[in-house]
Write a protein that holds these residues in place. Structure first.
Motif, PDB file in Angstrom:
ATOM      1  N   ALA A  79       0.822  -1.216   0.000  1.00  0.00           N
ATOM      2  CA  ALA A  79       0.000   0.000   0.000  1.00  0.00           C
ATOM      3  C   ALA A  79       0.850   1.258   0.000  1.00  0.00           C
ATOM      4  CB  ALA A  79      -0.933  -0.012   1.211  1.00  0.00           C
ATOM      5  N   GLY A  80       1.973   1.243   0.723  1.00  0.00           N
ATOM      6  CA  GLY A  80       2.831   2.414   0.776  1.00  0.00           C
ATOM      7  C   GLY A  80       3.425   2.752  -0.578  1.00  0.00           C
ATOM      8  N   SER A  90     -11.659  -3.200   0.842  1.00  0.00           N
ATOM      9  CA  SER A  90     -10.734  -4.256   0.439  1.00  0.00           C
ATOM     10  C   SER A  90      -9.746  -4.551   1.566  1.00  0.00           C
ATOM     11  CB  SER A  90      -9.973  -3.842  -0.821  1.00  0.00           C
ATOM     12  OG  SER A  90      -9.162  -2.717  -0.563  1.00  0.00           O
ATOM     13  N   THR A  91      -9.219  -5.740   1.571  1.00  0.00           N
ATOM     14  CA  THR A  91      -8.246  -6.145   2.591  1.00  0.00           C
ATOM     15  C   THR A  91      -6.997  -6.657   1.906  1.00  0.00           C
ATOM     16  OG1 THR A  91      -9.265  -8.344   2.696  1.00  0.00           O
ATOM     17  CG2 THR A  91      -9.974  -6.727   4.328  1.00  0.00           C
ATOM     18  N   GLY A  92      -5.879  -6.472   2.566  1.00  0.00           N
ATOM     19  CA  GLY A  92      -4.614  -6.923   2.005  1.00  0.00           C
ATOM     20  C   GLY A  92      -4.354  -8.388   2.288  1.00  0.00           C
ATOM     21  N   ALA A  93      -3.300  -8.877   1.681  1.00  0.00           N
ATOM     22  CA  ALA A  93      -2.832 -10.250   1.924  1.00  0.00           C
ATOM     23  C   ALA A  93      -1.449 -10.151   2.543  1.00  0.00           C
ATOM     24  CB  ALA A  93      -2.771 -11.020   0.610  1.00  0.00           C
ATOM     25  N   PHE A  94      -1.136 -11.077   3.430  1.00  0.00           N
ATOM     26  CA  PHE A  94       0.178 -10.983   4.022  1.00  0.00           C
ATOM     27  C   PHE A  94       1.112 -12.029   3.419  1.00  0.00           C
ATOM     28  CE2 PHE A  94      -1.957 -14.032   6.803  1.00  0.00           C
ATOM     29  CZ  PHE A  94      -0.987 -15.008   6.969  1.00  0.00           C
ATOM     30  N   ILE A  95       2.367 -11.616   3.260  1.00  0.00           N
ATOM     31  CA  ILE A  95       3.409 -12.538   2.858  1.00  0.00           C
ATOM     32  C   ILE A  95       4.385 -12.661   4.007  1.00  0.00           C
ATOM     33  CG2 ILE A  95       3.199 -12.107   0.385  1.00  0.00           C
ATOM     34  CD1 ILE A  95       5.621 -10.225   0.633  1.00  0.00           C
ATOM     35  N   LEU A  96       5.242 -13.655   3.953  1.00  0.00           N
ATOM     36  CA  LEU A  96       6.211 -13.899   5.009  1.00  0.00           C
ATOM     37  C   LEU A  96       7.590 -13.464   4.529  1.00  0.00           C
ATOM     38  CD1 LEU A  96       4.784 -17.392   5.807  1.00  0.00           C
ATOM     39  CD2 LEU A  96       4.669 -15.443   7.348  1.00  0.00           C
ATOM     40  N   ARG A  97       8.208 -12.575   5.284  1.00  0.00           N
ATOM     41  CA  ARG A  97       9.517 -12.061   4.902  1.00  0.00           C
ATOM     42  C   ARG A  97      10.574 -12.602   5.857  1.00  0.00           C
ATOM     43  NH1 ARG A  97       9.159  -5.730   4.595  1.00  0.00           N
ATOM     44  NH2 ARG A  97      11.261  -6.009   3.775  1.00  0.00           N
ATOM     45  N   PRO A  98      11.619 -13.253   5.317  1.00  0.00           N
ATOM     46  CA  PRO A  98      12.663 -13.798   6.187  1.00  0.00           C
ATOM     47  C   PRO A  98      13.556 -12.708   6.757  1.00  0.00           C
ATOM     48  CG  PRO A  98      13.243 -14.142   3.893  1.00  0.00           C
ATOM     49  CD  PRO A  98      11.856 -13.547   3.896  1.00  0.00           C
ATOM     50  N   ALA A 144      -7.589  -4.923  -6.128  1.00  0.00           N
ATOM     51  CA  ALA A 144      -8.075  -4.233  -4.929  1.00  0.00           C
ATOM     52  C   ALA A 144      -7.571  -2.800  -4.870  1.00  0.00           C
ATOM     53  CB  ALA A 144      -7.646  -4.991  -3.677  1.00  0.00           C
ATOM     54  N   LEU A 145      -6.860  -2.357  -5.924  1.00  0.00           N
ATOM     55  CA  LEU A 145      -6.327  -1.000  -5.966  1.00  0.00           C
ATOM     56  C   LEU A 145      -7.105  -0.150  -6.965  1.00  0.00           C
ATOM     57  CD1 LEU A 145      -2.475  -1.745  -6.033  1.00  0.00           C
ATOM     58  CD2 LEU A 145      -3.855  -1.044  -4.057  1.00  0.00           C
ATOM     59  N   THR A 146      -7.133   1.142  -6.724  1.00  0.00           N
ATOM     60  CA  THR A 146      -7.779   2.077  -7.640  1.00  0.00           C
ATOM     61  C   THR A 146      -6.975   3.361  -7.698  1.00  0.00           C
ATOM     62  OG1 THR A 146      -9.867   3.208  -8.162  1.00  0.00           O
ATOM     63  CG2 THR A 146      -9.237   3.107  -5.849  1.00  0.00           C
ATOM     64  N   LEU A 198      -2.218   2.897 -13.887  1.00  0.00           N
ATOM     65  CA  LEU A 198      -2.350   1.586 -13.249  1.00  0.00           C
ATOM     66  C   LEU A 198      -2.807   0.545 -14.264  1.00  0.00           C
ATOM     67  CD1 LEU A 198      -2.461  -0.290 -10.780  1.00  0.00           C
ATOM     68  CD2 LEU A 198      -4.754   0.590 -10.299  1.00  0.00           C
ATOM     69  N   ASP A 199      -3.826   0.868 -15.035  1.00  0.00           N
ATOM     70  CA  ASP A 199      -4.348  -0.070 -16.033  1.00  0.00           C
ATOM     71  C   ASP A 199      -3.281  -0.430 -17.067  1.00  0.00           C
ATOM     72  OD1 ASP A 199      -6.777   0.030 -14.761  1.00  0.00           O
ATOM     73  OD2 ASP A 199      -7.650   1.515 -16.132  1.00  0.00           O
ATOM     74  N   GLN A 200      -2.519   0.547 -17.488  1.00  0.00           N
ATOM     75  CA  GLN A 200      -1.481   0.303 -18.496  1.00  0.00           C
ATOM     76  C   GLN A 200      -0.377  -0.589 -17.940  1.00  0.00           C
ATOM     77  OE1 GLN A 200      -0.310   4.271 -19.647  1.00  0.00           O
ATOM     78  NE2 GLN A 200      -1.907   4.423 -21.237  1.00  0.00           N
TER      79      GLN A 200
END
Length: 358
Positions: free
Chosen positions: A108-109, A122-130, A170-172, A182-184
């Motif tokens: 998002a940032g 909308s809600t985000g998804a989390f990933i795991l960062r080592p 989920a972005l606009t 964004l679309d391009q």
């Protein structure tokens, strides 16, 4: 197990501890904020609930047929960076639950700097960062232990914390110009992934599994109408290729059995295989099947073939019961599956510490 995946709440750091200087008011304020943040299920717990609901309804959320370009993978919208390891399975599950078709994601940032924002609701998804953690080895007197070269000895282990990203659907854009940009970009990223012929991908997948298979003492046996791994002879048995609905189904089933073979004592030493409990305990067998299912999925994604191993729907209820134990149980299974896929396909270059959380 230092390699077990953990949630973000386990990694709160205090760079400038000033506990002696903290006032009662500050402590109270922080405590109230912490309570507000911790109200309700965490993102990890919500994901677990979604997976359990899918399994209990008879759906395996990571078994998905390819739609569009088979070489399209979950990746960062701006950099094209491909997510790796367990993050692939996590994003695949979330995309399936929420109906996302585009495998493109962004923090998002970072999106905000481009004039793009998460859509309302909308809600985000989390990933795991080592995170690589290092600390000096100390003796009984808390003094650094030095090696033969005179340098202090260092111990290291990996922790995992979560980072939130959003699917492009989920972005606009904040205005017409940013929406067009964004679309391009989405269109460009979608078209930029080359599509190799199926025969080429099948050939490379065959070579990868052959190389790993050559390490098994008992080799590969083609006979009968069942696929299974036997630890004692260290052998995989598969039906003839013509008995499968496709070459991809044959290869993904083979990958599933290869994952089982990684559990032996001389390899990854998973209890269900190394201690011989696989055939005698329903609980350990179901967990091992979940590791093999996820491992075969990760391998298939890396080899760019369909993930279509033999049907294991009989285990869905047992998997749901195991995952209900919470995020730690899910992350440990994902960790085991990732280790197995790396043993079979070779280690990935782990650079999931990109700017996705910005």
């Amino acid at each position: 197990d230092n390699n077990t995946f953990k949630g973000k709440s386990f990694f709160i750091s205090f760079n400038n501890p000033t506990t002696e200087m903290a006032t009662t008011k500050t402590k109270t304020t922080r405590s109230r904020k912490a309570k507000r943040r911790n109200t309700g299920p965490s993102a990890e717990e919500r994901l677990v609930n979604e997976i359990v609901q899918a399994l209990e309804s008879g759906v395996s959320p990571w078994r998905k047929q390819w739609v569009g370009n088979p070489e399209s993978s979950h990746r960062n919208l701006l950099t094209g960076h491909e997510y790796q390891g367990a993050n692939v399975a996590l994003l695949e599950m979330i995309a399936a639950f929420r109906g996302y078709k585009a495998p493109l994601w962004l923090g998002a940032g970072t999106a905000k700097t481009k004039g793009w924002f998460p859509k309302k609701g909308s809600t985000g998804a989390f990933i795991l960062r080592p995170q690589l953690c290092k600390f000096p080895v100390l003796d009984e007197n808390d003094q650094p232990v030095k090696g033969k070269d005179g340098e202090p000895q260092i111990q290291a282990f990996v922790k995992y914390k979560t980072a939130i990203i959003f699917n492009v659907e989920a972005l606009t854009g904040g205005d017409e110009a940013s929406q067009t940009a964004l679309d391009q970009l989405v269109d460009h990223q979608t078209r930029s992934i080359p599509s190799r012929p199926l025969d080429e991908r099948l050939r490379e997948a065959q070579i990868t599994l052959d190389v790993y298979q050559s390490q098994l003492k008992g080799g590969l046996k083609i006979e009968g109408n069942k696929a299974f791994y036997q630890a004692a002879p260290d052998r995989i048995t598969l039906p003839e290729r013509k008995q499968f609905v496709s070459d991809e189904a044959f290869l993904s089933t083979w990958a599933h059995e290869c994952v089982h073979s990684t559990g032996t004592e001389g390899r990854l030493n998973r209890a269900a295989i190394s201690k011989g409990t696989y055939h005698y305990s329903n609980e350990t067998r179901a967990r091992e099947e979940l590791v093999a299912e996820l491992g075969a999925f990760l391998i298939s994604r890396r080899l760019k073939i369909k993930s279509d191993p033999q049907n294991h729907t009989a285990y869905l209820g047992s998997w749901a019961k195991h995952i209900k134990e919470g995020p730690k149980a899910l992350y440990k299974v994902l960790s085991d599956a990732t280790k197995a896929s790396n043993m079979i396909c070779g280690p990935e270059v782990h650079d999931d510490q990109s700017n996705d959380s910005n």
